[in-house]
Design a protein around this motif. Sequence first.
Motif, mmCIF file in Angstrom:
data_model
loop_
_atom_site.group_PDB
_atom_site.id
_atom_site.type_symbol
_atom_site.label_atom_id
_atom_site.label_comp_id
_atom_site.label_asym_id
_atom_site.label_seq_id
_atom_site.Cartn_x
_atom_site.Cartn_y
_atom_site.Cartn_z
ATOM 1 N N THR A 121 51.095 31.739 57.107
ATOM 2 C CA THR A 121 51.712 32.135 55.832
ATOM 3 C C THR A 121 50.780 31.902 54.648
ATOM 4 O OG1 THR A 121 52.737 29.962 55.492
ATOM 5 C CG2 THR A 121 54.007 31.590 56.741
ATOM 6 N N THR A 122 49.484 31.830 54.915
ATOM 7 C CA THR A 122 48.526 31.594 53.838
ATOM 8 C C THR A 122 48.708 32.589 52.704
ATOM 9 O OG1 THR A 122 46.921 30.789 55.466
ATOM 10 C CG2 THR A 122 46.077 31.352 53.286
ATOM 11 N N ALA A 123 48.863 33.851 53.039
ATOM 12 C CA ALA A 123 48.963 34.898 52.009
ATOM 13 C C ALA A 123 50.212 34.740 51.160
ATOM 14 C CB ALA A 123 48.963 36.275 52.674
ATOM 15 N N LEU A 124 51.242 34.101 51.698
ATOM 16 C CA LEU A 124 52.475 33.907 50.942
ATOM 17 C C LEU A 124 52.407 32.682 50.042
ATOM 18 C CD1 LEU A 124 55.081 34.528 53.801
ATOM 19 C CD2 LEU A 124 54.320 36.156 52.061
ATOM 20 N N ARG A 125 51.646 31.694 50.440
ATOM 21 C CA ARG A 125 51.703 30.393 49.766
ATOM 22 C C ARG A 125 50.608 30.151 48.743
ATOM 23 N NH1 ARG A 125 50.534 26.515 52.432
ATOM 24 N NH2 ARG A 125 49.631 27.493 54.256
ATOM 25 N N LEU A 126 49.431 30.725 48.942
ATOM 26 C CA LEU A 126 48.325 30.386 48.057
ATOM 27 C C LEU A 126 48.519 31.001 46.685
ATOM 28 C CD1 LEU A 126 45.050 30.483 50.150
ATOM 29 C CD2 LEU A 126 46.491 28.562 49.562
ATOM 30 N N THR A 127 48.346 30.194 45.672
ATOM 31 C CA THR A 127 48.389 30.688 44.299
ATOM 32 C C THR A 127 46.949 30.863 43.805
ATOM 33 O OG1 THR A 127 48.458 28.423 43.433
ATOM 34 C CG2 THR A 127 50.567 29.513 43.838
ATOM 35 N N GLY A 128 46.789 31.623 42.751
ATOM 36 C CA GLY A 128 45.461 31.830 42.194
ATOM 37 C C GLY A 128 44.631 32.810 42.990
ATOM 38 N N THR A 129 45.287 33.636 43.832
ATOM 39 C CA THR A 129 44.544 34.612 44.631
ATOM 40 C C THR A 129 44.915 36.044 44.238
ATOM 41 O OG1 THR A 129 46.238 34.483 46.368
ATOM 42 C CG2 THR A 129 44.283 33.089 46.617
ATOM 43 N N GLU A 130 45.303 36.235 42.957
ATOM 44 C CA GLU A 130 45.620 37.586 42.514
ATOM 45 C C GLU A 130 44.405 38.499 42.696
ATOM 46 O OE1 GLU A 130 46.116 34.851 40.812
ATOM 47 O OE2 GLU A 130 48.305 34.686 40.651
ATOM 48 N N GLY A 131 44.662 39.700 43.182
ATOM 49 C CA GLY A 131 43.575 40.639 43.419
ATOM 50 C C GLY A 131 42.877 40.437 44.745
ATOM 51 N N VAL A 132 43.320 39.460 45.520
ATOM 52 C CA VAL A 132 42.724 39.188 46.827
ATOM 53 C C VAL A 132 43.562 39.869 47.908
ATOM 54 C CG1 VAL A 132 42.109 37.410 48.492
ATOM 55 C CG2 VAL A 132 41.777 37.002 46.044
ATOM 56 N N ARG A 133 42.912 40.579 48.814
ATOM 57 C CA ARG A 133 43.623 41.223 49.920
ATOM 58 C C ARG A 133 43.415 40.423 51.196
ATOM 59 N NH1 ARG A 133 46.708 44.945 51.480
ATOM 60 N NH2 ARG A 133 47.004 45.530 49.306
ATOM 61 N N PHE A 134 44.509 40.235 51.916
ATOM 62 C CA PHE A 134 44.499 39.526 53.190
ATOM 63 C C PHE A 134 44.597 40.542 54.324
ATOM 64 C CE2 PHE A 134 45.680 36.368 50.181
ATOM 65 C CZ PHE A 134 45.312 35.139 50.699
ATOM 66 N N PHE A 135 43.692 40.443 55.284
ATOM 67 C CA PHE A 135 43.720 41.271 56.481
ATOM 68 C C PHE A 135 44.090 40.364 57.648
ATOM 69 C CE2 PHE A 135 41.068 43.465 53.502
ATOM 70 C CZ PHE A 135 41.330 44.819 53.709
ATOM 71 N N GLU A 136 45.230 40.638 58.284
ATOM 72 C CA GLU A 136 45.731 39.799 59.360
ATOM 73 C C GLU A 136 45.613 40.540 60.687
ATOM 74 O OE1 GLU A 136 49.577 38.213 58.525
ATOM 75 O OE2 GLU A 136 48.853 37.061 56.791
ATOM 76 N N VAL A 137 44.731 40.056 61.541
ATOM 77 C CA VAL A 137 44.477 40.667 62.848
ATOM 78 C C VAL A 137 45.203 39.858 63.917
ATOM 79 C CG1 VAL A 137 42.698 41.381 64.484
ATOM 80 C CG2 VAL A 137 42.197 41.372 62.019
ATOM 81 N N ASP A 138 45.983 40.542 64.742
ATOM 82 C CA ASP A 138 46.666 39.822 65.818
ATOM 83 C C ASP A 138 47.135 40.805 66.889
ATOM 84 O OD1 ASP A 138 47.554 37.640 67.196
ATOM 85 O OD2 ASP A 138 49.112 37.078 65.771
ATOM 86 N N HIS A 139 47.559 40.220 68.009
ATOM 87 C CA HIS A 139 48.119 41.015 69.092
ATOM 88 C C HIS A 139 49.330 41.781 68.557
ATOM 89 C CE1 HIS A 139 50.138 42.029 72.855
ATOM 90 N NE2 HIS A 139 48.975 41.828 73.451
ATOM 91 N N PRO A 140 49.480 43.039 68.912
ATOM 92 C CA PRO A 140 50.576 43.848 68.357
ATOM 93 C C PRO A 140 51.965 43.254 68.573
ATOM 94 C CG PRO A 140 48.981 45.256 69.465
ATOM 95 C CD PRO A 140 48.573 43.835 69.769
ATOM 96 N N ALA A 141 52.207 42.600 69.711
ATOM 97 C CA ALA A 141 53.540 42.066 69.983
ATOM 98 C C ALA A 141 53.905 40.954 69.007
ATOM 99 C CB ALA A 141 53.616 41.555 71.419
ATOM 100 N N THR A 142 52.984 40.021 68.804
ATOM 101 C CA THR A 142 53.241 38.935 67.863
ATOM 102 C C THR A 142 53.329 39.468 66.435
ATOM 103 O OG1 THR A 142 52.062 37.388 69.298
ATOM 104 C CG2 THR A 142 52.377 36.711 67.018
ATOM 105 N N GLN A 143 52.452 40.389 66.099
ATOM 106 C CA GLN A 143 52.442 40.925 64.740
ATOM 107 C C GLN A 143 53.742 41.665 64.417
ATOM 108 O OE1 GLN A 143 49.401 43.989 63.203
ATOM 109 N NE2 GLN A 143 48.578 41.991 62.613
ATOM 110 N N ALA A 144 54.286 42.370 65.385
ATOM 111 C CA ALA A 144 55.529 43.098 65.156
ATOM 112 C C ALA A 144 56.671 42.139 64.819
ATOM 113 C CB ALA A 144 55.887 43.932 66.384
#
Length: 301
Positions: free
Chosen positions: A108-131
């Motif tokens: 949940t890094t992308a949800l919790r970190l503040t001060g990262t405006e304008g930063v894009r998070f790319f989350e790579v994972d197995h399709p089953a878990t990601q779904a």
Amino acid sequence: MTAAPPPTRLRSGHASETAHLTARARAADAVVEPGRRLLGDTYAHLFVTVAPPADSAEALERLTRLDRAHGGFLAEILLRQRYFEDLVALAVGAGVRQVLLLGAGYDTTALRLTGTEGVRFFEVDHPATQAVKLRTLAAAGLRTDHVTPVPLDFTDGPPLGDALAAHGFDGAAPCVVGWLGVTYFLPAAACRATFGDLAAAVAPGSLLLFDYLDRSVVDGTSRYGGALEMARQVAAQGEPYVNGLTPDTAAALARAAGFEPLERLRVPDLVRRYGGERPYCCDDDFMGLVAARREGEGRDD
């Protein structure tokens, strides 16, 4: 990349049980009194299928029971994330605007970190878990427009760089990479290939943090009984540990791919740095972290 097939559980289309176990530990830690929390992940409970602790005392009881059974894992699960968030803050402060999570699980890094405006998070994972993760976040009504999911099976998919490029990742711009809780589930050949794919996909100057499990846990010779019991449990769940490293071989893998190690930490180092005056976790020493920087224009093959 050529490697053994993925574990049975993921091959059958189910989400990772180890990702759920990690979320359970993080969710319980979030209920601990603020002065003793190791992480404080207030979103982890969304991914937990058991009732959360009612209060700090119950949370500590659950966590210390887990720690007694599997000492060292709790510190690694929670405190590697503290280190990663420090690394992200360092990178963002230097102007980096891409964060890449390999094997993101229920992170949940992308949800919790503040001060990262304008930063894009790319989350790579197995399709089953990601779904499962995407459905859960949507049901909670959480905003994730700054997160790009990249479904990929590391053992049976296209090259990492191709998958990232197809989802808008800028391979010419530096990024910070978190590859946590993954290397020990990958066959050695797939792990080595992923290092190479990652080096080819990210720009020089990019930062990488990855963790590893000692070879002695994988081959059953570790002196830490809790580590061996956890190895038996994850194997029974269909996600066995198959790849063990040492501090030297972990650093050598990174260096061979073009990442120069900057810092190497073990679980006791993490507890000393982030555990506070009264850490509720022990520091059994069978896991480690390597922070590294992508060097030059190419890599050794």
